[in-house]
Design an enzyme around this catalytic site. Structure first.
Site, short mmCIF file in Angstrom:
data_model
loop_
_atom_site.label_atom_id
_atom_site.label_comp_id
_atom_site.label_asym_id
_atom_site.label_seq_id
_atom_site.Cartn_x
_atom_site.Cartn_y
_atom_site.Cartn_z
CG ASN A 121 4.96 -10.81 12.52
OD1 ASN A 121 5.35 -11.89 12.09
ND2 ASN A 121 3.85 -10.24 12.11
CB ILE A 199 6.67 4.86 3.28
CG1 ILE A 199 5.42 4.03 2.94
CG2 ILE A 199 7.70 4.75 2.16
CD1 ILE A 199 4.69 4.48 1.71
CG HIS A 216 3.55 -7.65 2.12
ND1 HIS A 216 3.02 -6.40 2.39
CD2 HIS A 216 2.77 -8.20 1.16
CE1 HIS A 216 1.98 -6.20 1.60
NE2 HIS A 216 1.81 -7.27 0.85
C1 GRF Z 1 1.44 -8.38 9.84
O1 GRF Z 1 0.37 -8.93 9.16
C2 GRF Z 1 2.55 -8.03 8.87
O2 GRF Z 1 2.60 -8.87 7.79
C3 GRF Z 1 2.18 -6.65 8.44
O3 GRF Z 1 1.69 -6.05 9.60
C4 GRF Z 1 1.09 -7.03 10.44
C5 GRF Z 1 1.68 -6.86 11.80
O4 GRF Z 1 1.12 -7.72 12.75
N1 GRF Z 1 3.33 -5.97 7.87
P1 GRF Z 1 1.70 -7.79 14.20
O5 GRF Z 1 1.68 -6.37 14.74
O6 GRF Z 1 3.08 -8.31 14.12
O7 GRF Z 1 0.79 -8.68 14.98
#
Ligand code: GRF
Length: 311
Positions: A121, A199, A216
């Site tokens: 991400n 958290i 999420h």
């Molecule tokens: C993703 O699936 C996101 O939704 C969750 O953690 C994961 C992170 O993936 N909160 P990345 O590290 O961005 O590949």
């Protein structure tokens, strides 16, 4: 945005350009060349020695804005004419991403990304910024895990990274104060939780209210409180026909704050956790980029639990 732009261009024209003899087609052309804006229309007008007009001014003004050079353009105007008798323009300039402190500056939208793992991400944000899709920059990538692959991604792109480990028995608030220090020094406008496995304390969430977003991998409020593959396993076990992802603002309850963007992903009969996770992940990247883009452009308004996305 278009209205702000037009009003502001109009104001400059009536109060500054019209009364002054110094701004003509030659000035416009020279300025655009100096700013690196190539423009045939202005070149043509210059060739035929066309007179300066309101339309020409609008055209140059909008062009400078589109090329993200309006602040420089206005500074050149000040250099030529001297101070501009324009009164209080703060809010109009603000809407166009510019501030004035004796000189015009483009406001920079600073993003911090909090991570714990692989960072796909984060990568989606980095790529979108590189491609000019998000008008902002990542000023800090912060991880609570030393070996997070996300830190390597940040390094590769020359982004400042911070490893902030939690001490044994350390309270959430004490840990979050270390995060806050970095975030404040870096003048962060938006905090993105992209796979950050901690958290946050109510203290932190309150301090940065409506400035923290999380991604999420489910359609919240379904499957809140689960992480990673657990989410997709639960979706498959429940027999859902559709799942997806959610970008939401962060409040003091995990996976709970106001929803910004959601995207759906159909569940196929032959799906495995991995297959489904991959398809959801693709949508996560789209959602996160869209959310950051909209926020950076000032197009998001939070009204209680409702988030209004302005066109
Ligand atoms: C993703 O699936 C996101 O939704 C969750 O953690 C994961 C992170 O993936 N909160 P990345 O590290 O961005 O590949």
């Amino acid at each position: 945005m278009q209205d702000e732009l037009k009003n502001l261009a109009d104001l400059y024209y009536t109060r500054v350009i019209e009364p002054s003899a110094g701004i003509n087609i030659n000035w416009i052309r020279r300025t655009m060349l100096q700013l690196g804006i190539k423009d045939e229309s202005i070149d043509n007008l210059y060739m035929i020695n066309a007179p300066m007009s309101r339309e020409v001014w609008y055209y140059a003004f909008v062009k400078a804005f589109e090329e993200k050079k309006l602040a420089d353009f206005l500074n050149m105007l000040v250099d030529t004419i001297g101070s501009l008798p324009l009164g209080n323009l703060e809010s109009s300039l603000d809407a166009l991403g510019i501030y004035y402190d004796g000189k015009y500056h483009a406001k920079v939208f600073n993003i911090a990304v909090l991570v714990s793992g692989r960072g796909t991400n984060l990568q989606a944000l980095i790529d979108a910024i590189d491609e000019g899709k998000i008008n902002g920059r990542i000023v800090a990538v912060i991880s609570n895990r030393k070996n997070a692959k996300a830190l390597v991604r940040a390094e590769k792109h020359g982004i400042e990274r911070f490893y902030v480990p939690a001490k044994k028995g350390e309270s959430r608030e004490s840990y979050d104060k270390k995060l806050a220090k970095i975030i404040d020094v870096k003048k962060v406008n938006l905090i993105v939780l992209a796979g950050f496995l901690r958290i946050l304390s109510p203290w932190f969430v309150e301090r940065y209210k409506n400035k923290i977003i999380n991604i999420h991998p489910s359609l919240l409020p379904a499957f809140a409180g689960l992480y990673g593959d657990e989410v997709h396993r639960a979706v498959l076990e429940y027999g859902c026909k559709v799942t997806g992802c959610t970008v939401h603002y962060v409040d003091s309850e995990p996976d709970h704050g106001p929803v910004l963007i959601q995207k759906c992903v159909p569940v196929n009969d032959d799906d495995t956790v991995q297959k489904l996770a991959m398809r959801v992940l693709e949508k996560e990247h789209e959602c996160l980029v869209e959310a950051a883009k909209m926020i950076a452009e000032g197009r998001v308004e939070v009204r209680g639990r409702k988030v209004i996305l302005k066109k």
